[in-house]
Structure formats: structure tokens, C-alpha cells
Enzyme design. Structure first.
Site, short mmCIF file in Angstrom:
data_model
loop_
_atom_site.label_atom_id
_atom_site.label_comp_id
_atom_site.label_asym_id
_atom_site.label_seq_id
_atom_site.Cartn_x
_atom_site.Cartn_y
_atom_site.Cartn_z
N GLU B 14 0.82 -1.20 0.00
CA GLU B 14 0.00 0.00 0.00
C GLU B 14 0.87 1.26 0.00
O GLU B 14 1.99 1.25 0.44
CB GLU B 14 -0.88 0.03 1.26
CG GLU B 14 -1.77 -1.16 1.44
CD GLU B 14 -2.97 -1.13 0.51
OE1 GLU B 14 -3.33 -0.05 0.03
OE2 GLU B 14 -3.53 -2.20 0.27
N CYS B 61 -8.69 4.54 2.92
CA CYS B 61 -7.59 3.60 2.96
C CYS B 61 -8.12 2.23 2.62
O CYS B 61 -9.25 1.89 2.96
CB CYS B 61 -6.95 3.57 4.33
SG CYS B 61 -5.72 2.28 4.50
N HIS B 68 -10.78 4.01 10.64
CA HIS B 68 -11.21 5.39 10.37
C HIS B 68 -12.69 5.55 10.67
O HIS B 68 -13.15 6.60 11.12
CB HIS B 68 -10.91 5.78 8.93
CG HIS B 68 -9.46 6.08 8.71
ND1 HIS B 68 -8.80 7.03 9.44
CD2 HIS B 68 -8.54 5.55 7.87
CE1 HIS B 68 -7.53 7.07 9.05
NE2 HIS B 68 -7.35 6.17 8.11
N ARG B 463 -1.78 0.46 13.48
CA ARG B 463 -0.61 1.24 13.10
C ARG B 463 -0.25 2.31 14.12
O ARG B 463 0.81 2.91 14.03
CB ARG B 463 -0.81 1.87 11.73
CG ARG B 463 -0.75 0.86 10.61
CD ARG B 463 -0.75 1.53 9.25
NE ARG B 463 -0.44 0.56 8.22
CZ ARG B 463 -1.35 -0.24 7.65
NH1 ARG B 463 -2.61 -0.16 8.00
NH2 ARG B 463 -0.99 -1.10 6.71
N SER B 486 0.56 7.02 10.44
CA SER B 486 1.68 7.15 9.51
C SER B 486 2.17 8.59 9.42
O SER B 486 3.31 8.84 9.06
CB SER B 486 1.31 6.62 8.13
OG SER B 486 1.09 5.23 8.21
N CYS B 530 1.63 2.78 5.64
CA CYS B 530 0.50 2.74 4.74
C CYS B 530 0.00 4.15 4.73
O CYS B 530 -0.58 4.60 5.70
CB CYS B 530 -0.58 1.81 5.25
SG CYS B 530 -2.15 2.06 4.40
#
Lengths: 186, 551
Positions: B14, B61, B68, B463, B486, B530
Site C-alpha cells: 500500500e 484507505c 477510520h 498502526r 503514519s 501505509c
């Protein structure tokens, strides 16, 4: 540890035929496949052995979904050096060559997932139905006019593929929500 | 003489991340991390109904749809001041827990393992010796000479067909690969078993998520899957949870320890300094007190003194990013104004801009987020669910706690939290069952949408720390900003010139061959980069192979 065959729920969850729309709804024509499967879900009824799935841009995470069925019908925006709105049908044997051609934003991921099905001993018989996009870069929910005009024809192509596999489908009540805005559910 | 290496794009599957490093004397001496695509989803949200925001953000995503979605729903929960029912809290926790199980297994085996495991070397392994190794290190239910012979044959077919798929972009035969052929074959076999398992684990989301693979069951005020709270559905969820947990305990953790034992030097590479966790998995209405994964910040690697984290102390810098101005702002006041014209990638001048990512800071400091932060904060607070497995890993590998702040620690932490959360999930399922048995079937709490409000959804997802901030006016979204994991980890420098975590982590990394910078990939991939949500897609043709340029 339990063997895969011991899970009593597995068989019940595996459809024989999967219609999978892929793409990003947020980037104009890239969402074509999603627009098509949402219309299919809203307007048609299929037997239990057919599942219709909105795959988004999940790429390799779709492996769980695509490694189960015997037949896979993928709907997607496909770049194939045509004019915007051109229809493409890519049949099973032609797909490996297209991996290298890399014709859409998410196809690499998706086709990688399809390749990985080999490792799981079940590569579904696959056909990709696609439309040549005009714009996959503008942030927006609407399809461009030449691509929007192909939603209905591609729905008919999907139904034809299903008929070839012996599936009987029917239309839902015409009052079903067929609005073009995928978020207009309230 | 220093030379520069640029790797673009660097993520295996990704995202669109570009890493540039300067190498001198065989080591990285400077590093720049750049998100190469613009994210504009905040703009699409303005003027919309706040209740709809999560349908949009979950599309930003391909991997993190649920996270999210929940972050957005929690931000609106907070803005409208609704307290969700117990069943809703448990189901949200179970869905997030399922995401951890799935994502981390995929990361370890399918996105990261090939940085440490040489698949081509596995073709040279002796299947009988591999079977013996497997009996020795792993509790895997598969094994025996014939099994490994079979795996080897399938790998060969894969390699010879020319369709390497995700195996295509690696540096096979690189001198930094340290595993013997048998260990490589063992790991490759488990790569395939993990594919099978992850396909099944993904079903957990379908059970309570309503729609697979994009969960539709979350709403502001609770969840909508009341109809799924049947004995059958719950039993199916529990079944997969247990099966996944068995895999983690008997295969993932032993593989992690076996591979790590060959790479202990990576306990001194990829090091960072500050660690932030918002924490997650509330056990009651009380947050942050009841969070199973605790909230906290560790400054300067000081495990003696974790401090409570306060979302009011977050700012996003744009001084070195391709946005207008240089003012650092809190997300409630955040702006997303890309500079006009073509952005100039400038890592040469002191104040040059070089990324579409903003640079989040906590009290002005860069902080690493993600599994390592989760585990360190739990460990520093001395919570036994977190401390015990960390101590077990340190003891088994015979390394000090100091070795945790590293690429080795980051990758180990991911396995540790998969184990810890998987264990806890089974308890949450039973809690749900008990609660329903008692006659409580409530999954939703009604609320009024205020004319004017603001709210934050703080989450800690696979993440790392994820915050969504929403400002509501006239019952519509006036401003929406999210600060994603990220962005914390892979940002550019800030106004004060401080490096982001990944930039700092790359300093000192040994590079055996600048044309094949495997060592850089190891550290960058250890963050599970990602950035599809942090930035956005422009060039479909750049996503194929690593372009490595030695300047």
C-alpha cells in the site's frame, strides 16, 4: 489447533459465485465498480449461491473473499488504451498478461491477491468487466458522463455472465433506492 | 564522500512513500521521509452531515476501513456527548481487536517477513532438517518431511511461473539475510499458512460489521448490529477468535522469536526516542482510566516515568511540507491548504519543503506511535498483561529492555500485542454473552445533534495513535482533520527542524550495498507504512517496483 475443515461455519459462508466491485468511491471514475455493485444490490435479487461484494480498494485483504468461490466476476475501471467509456471484458486466460500491463489504480493489488489464491489451492474462474475511465484523479463522488452512461450496460453484462452460469435473478420492487449518490442513504 | 540513496515507493503493497538517505562510511548519516501524494479528503467532508463522515473516511484507505470509521464515530459521539451502551462498547472493542489480529498477522508474514526471510534460499533447504527445526522451535500443527517437500515444490512453481506477485520486489541473496535455508523454508511455509488464516480472520469483521469488507454497523451512539447478537453469530466470532489466537500463540510468536534470534543486532538499529499512545479498548465509560491498552507518553526512553497523554498538546507543523504558511496548529484549528503550482522537492536547503505529510508533534516533540509505543506504555505502567510477555521475549532472546527502542523491538511489539489483545478478546466475548443473558440487549443510545459543537475521537489502532477532530456548525461539518499514525511516524521535519521518528530511526543504519538497500526497507517496513490515508494517489504507474537511485 483446529483444522480449516473443522470450522462448521466455513461452508455456509462460501458462495459459489462472487460479483466483486473494486475501486475507490472518492476518486470519480475509479469508483465505477462500486457504483455498479451498489445498483445490483439495490435493484436485484440473487439466489444464495451468489454474493455481491463491494471490495473497495482492499487489494490483498480481499483474499479471504476471493479465495472461496468457483467463479469470480470483477467489475472495475480498466485502463486499456481505449476511449473513456469503452467497455472491456477480460477473460480468465488473458489476466496474467494484464498484471504486467497494470491498467488501473488498484489492479496490481487485486491481481496480486488473485495470484496468491494459487497458494490457497483455489483460483476462481475469473472474468473482469470494466470501463475505460476518463478521470480517476479528481477527488469527487460522481462518475464522468461517458463512464456514468456505462453503468446500466455493465449491469446487463454482469447479469448475462450470471445467466451463463445458470443463475436466475429477479428485479426488486421498482421503488428501491436507485439514487446515483452512493452516500444518499438517509 | 557521502552518497545519497532514494527509494521510491517504499511500501510493499500500500501507499506512496519516498525515502531518501545519505550514506557515508557504510552507514546512514541523514534521512528524509516524503509522502508523495496529496490528501484532500477533509475538503470533501466540509458541509456534510456529521453522521455521514465515517462512510467517507473509511474509504480513504484500503486496509484501515474500520479504524477510520470508528475514529470518526467516536469524534461525533464526543461532540454530541452521547454515552454508548455496554454492548456497543464491547462490540466496538471486538471489531477493533479483530482488526489487530488480522492486520498484524498480515504485516508480519506478508509485508515484513520477506525483509528477513529469503524465499529463494528456501528452495535449497533440506525438508527433513526443516521438519526437525519445526518440531524444535514451533508448536505449529503442520510439519513433517513430506509437508515441507510439498511447500518447497509449490514455492518452486511460484518462482518458475514468473508470477512472483508479492515476492517480486525483494533482494534475494542479499548478504544481510542471515537465516539458514531450513529456517527460510519454515518461514515460507508459514507465510502460506498465514494467508489461509488471515482469510478466515477477516470474517470476524463480517459477523458484527454488517457488511464485509466495509463495516457498516457503526453509528453515532452505538452500533446497529442488534440483530447479529444471536448465539450462532457470537459462537462463530468466538470460534474464529480462538483459532486465530492459537495461530498467534503456536506459530506467529515462535516464528518471531526464531527469526529474531538471528537478527539480535537489530536491537541496536532503527532506534527512536519518544513514544505516544492514546490507548484503546475502554472497559467502561471512564476514559482514559479504564483503557485496556493504556494512554501515555514516554519521553527520552525513560521507562520509569510514563506521563498521561493530553490531546490538547498536539500540533501539526507545515513548515517543511507542501502547504501554505508555516504556522503550527492544533487539529481543531487545522487547515489543509496545499501550495499552488508544482511542489518543489527540496531536501537540500535548511527550510526546504519535501512532503505532502504534515508533521505532528506532542509538546513540540516528534513521537513514535504504533505497537512499540502501545507495548512500552503498558510495560512502563507495569500492567501485568503487557509486562509479562515483554519480559518473556527479553528473556528468551537474552536482550536488555534497552534493545526494545529499535527495529527489533518494534517488530517484536507487534507480535506481543497481537497475543495480548487476542487473549483479552475471548474475555470480551464472554462479557457480551453474560450481558445479553441478563436481558440487556441495548446497542444504541439516542442523542440530539447540537447546532454547534466540537469533538475528538482518540483511538489506538494497529498502526498507532489515530485522532479525528470534528467541528460542527449548523449541524454540519465545518472543519474535519485527522492525524493518522503514519503521519506521526513518517512525517518530514517540523518548524524546529526536528526529524520525524522514521528519519531518526534510519540514522546509523548499516548499508552493505547502496544499490540494494535492504536494511532501509527493514526499518521503514517495521512501521507498517501505509499512507493511502495520509496522502493520495496521483500516478498509477509508480506503484510497481522500488526505484532505487544512487545519486
Amino acid at each position: 489447533m483446529a483444522d480449516a475443515s473443522e470450522n462448521p461455519f466455513d461452508a455456509a459462508n462460501a458462495p459459489e459465485i462472487l460479483v466483486l466491485g473494486i475501486g475507490s468511491l472518492l476518486f470519480s471514475d475509479d469508483g465505477f465498480g462500486i457504483h455498479v455493485v451498489r445498483r445490483l444490490e439495490a435493484e436485484y435479487t440473487f439466489p444464495d449461491r451468489v454474493h455481491v461484494v463491494d471490495g473497495g480498494v482492499l487489494g490483498v485483504n480481499l483474499l479471504g473473499v476471493i479465495s472461496k468461490p468457483r467463479h469470480l466476476i470483477v467489475v472495475d475501471a480498466v485502463r486499456n488504451r481505449g476511449k473513456p467509456g469503452d467497455l472491456h471484458r477480460i477473460d480468465h486466460e488473458e489476466i496474467p498478461a494484464r498484471i504486467r500491463a497494470k491498467n488501473s489504480l488498484h489492479q496490481v493489488d487485486f491481481l496480486e491477491a488473485l495470484t496468491l489464491c494459487q497458494a490457497l489451492d483455489n483460483v476462481p474462474r475469473t472474468v473482469i468487466l470494466g470501463v475505460e475511465p476518463l478521470d480517476v484523479e479528481t477527488l469527487g463522488l460522481a462518475l464522468s458522463p461517458p463512464v456514468a452512461a456505462q453503468v446500466e450496460p455493465v449491469i446487463r453484462l454482469v447479469l448475462a455472465e450470471l445467466e451463463r452460469l445458470g443463475v436466475r435473478w429477479s428485479r426488486k420492487d421498482s421503488s428501491a433506492d436507485v439514487s446515483g449518490d452512493p452516500f444518499a442513504h438517509r | 564522500m557521502a552518497e545519497r540513496i532514494i527509494v521510491d515507493p517504499i511500501t510493499r503493497i500500500e501507499g506512496h512513500l519516498r525515502i531518501e538517505v545519505e550514506v557515508s562510511g557504510g552507514k546512514v548519516v541523514n534521512a528524509w521521509s516524503s509522502g508523495q501524494m496529496f490528501r484532500g479528503i477533509e475538503v470533501i467532508l466540509q458541509g456534510r452531515d456529521p453522521r455521514d463522515a465515517h462512510h467517507f473516511v473509511q474509504r480513504s484507505c484500503g486496509v484501515c476501513t474500520y479504524v477510520h470509521s470508528i475514529a470518526s464515530v467516536r469524534a461525533v459521539d464526543d461532540a454530541v456527548k452521547v454515552k454508548i451502551p455496554k454492548n456497543a462498547r464491547l462490540i466496538r472493542n471486538l471489531l477493533l481487536g479483530a482488526q489487530y489480529q488480522h492486520d498484524h498477522i498480515v504485516h508480519f508474514y506478508h509485508l515484513h517477513a520477506l525483509d528477513w526471510v529469503d524465499v529463494v534460499s528456501a528452495l535449497k533447504a533440506d525438508p527433513a532438517k526443516t521438519a526437525a527445526l519445526s518440531d524444535n522451535v514451533s508448536n505449529a500443527p503442520w510439519g513433517g518431511t513430506n509437508y515441507f517437500k510439498n511447500v518447497q515444490q509449490r514455492l518452486k512453481t511460484f518462482v518458475e511461473s514468473g508470477q512472483l506477485g508479492p515476492f517480486a520486489n525483494a533482494y534475494w541473496g542479499h548478504p544481510a539475510y542471515k537465516l539458514p535455508p531450513e529456517a527460510n523454508l519454515l518461514a515460507a511455509a508459514h507465510y502460506i499458512e498465514a494467508l489461509r488464516l488471515q482469510a478466515k480472520a477477516a470474517r470476524m469483521h463480517a459477523i458484527f460489521g454488517g457488511k464485509n469488507p466495509h463495516p457498516q454497523s457503526l453509528v453515532v451512539g452505538g452500533v446497529t448490529c442488534a440483530a447479529d447478537l444471536t448465539a450462532d453469530r457470537i459462537a462463530e466470532f468466538l470460534y474464529i477468535t480462538k483459532e486465530t489466537h492459537e495461530f498467534v500463540k503456536n506459530v506467529y510468536i515462535p516464528d518471531l522469536l526464531a527469526v529474531a534470534s538471528f537478527y539480535k543486532d537489530w536491537g541496536g538499529i532503527g532506534r527512536t526516542t519518544n513514544f505516544l499512545a492514546w490507548g484503546d479498548f475502554p472497559a467502561s465509560e471512564k476514559e482514559p482510566e479504564s483503557l485496556f491498552m493504556p494512554r501515555g507518553v514516554i519521553f527520552k526512553r525513560n521507562l520509569e516515568k510514563p506521563v498521561m497523554a493530553d490531546p490538547g498538546k498536539v500540533t501539526e507543523h507545515v513548515a517543511r511540507s507542501w502547504y501554505e504558511g508555516a504556522q503550527a496548529r492544533h487539529p481543531y484549528q487545522g487547515e489543509t491548504k496545499p501550495i499552488q503550482g508544482d511542489p518543489k522537492y527540496d531536501t537540500d536547503s535548511k527550510d526546504g519543503r519535501y512532503s505532502w505529510l504534515k508533521a505532528p508533534r506532542y509538546e513540540g516533540e516528534p513521537c513514535e506511535v504504533g505497537p512499540l509505543s502501545h507495548v512500552l506504555v503498558g510495560y512502563a505502567y507495569g500492567q501485568k498483561e503487557w509486562k509479562q510477555p515483554v519480559d518473556h521475549v527479553l528473556k528468551t532472546l537474552n536482550i536488555p529492555a534497552e534493545a526494545l527502542f529499535s527495529t527489533l523491538g518494534r517488530t517484536a511489539a507487534r507480535g506481543i500485542e497481537t497475543l495480548v489483545i487476542g487473549e483479552a478478546m475471548q474475555g470480551w466475548v464472554m462479557e457480551l454473552v453474560e450481558n445479553i443473558k441478563k436481558g440487556d440487549t441495548k446497542t444504541y443510545e439516542p442523542y440530539e445533534m447540537p447546532d454547534k459543537a466540537q469533538g475528538v475521537g482518540l483511538n489506538d489502532v494497529p498502526r498507532g495513535a489515530l485522532g479525528h477532530w470534528i467541528v460542527i456548525e449548523n449541524k454540519k461539518i465545518k472543519n474535519y482533520q485527522y492525524v493518522v499514525p503514519s503521519t506521526w511516524n513518517l512525517a518530514p521535519r517540523c518548524a524546529a527542524g526536528k526529524m520525524s521518528p522514521v528519519e531518526e530511526a534510519l540514522i546509523g543504519t548499516p548499508i552493505a550495498d547502496p544499490k540494494r538497500p535492504l536494511e532501509i526497507l527493514r526499518t521503514v517496513h517495521s512501521y507498517d507504512p501505509c499512507i493511502a490515508c495520509a496522502v493520495h494517489v496521483i500516478d498509477p504507474d509508480s506503484n510497481e517496483v522500488y526505484k532505487v537511485r544512487v545519486a
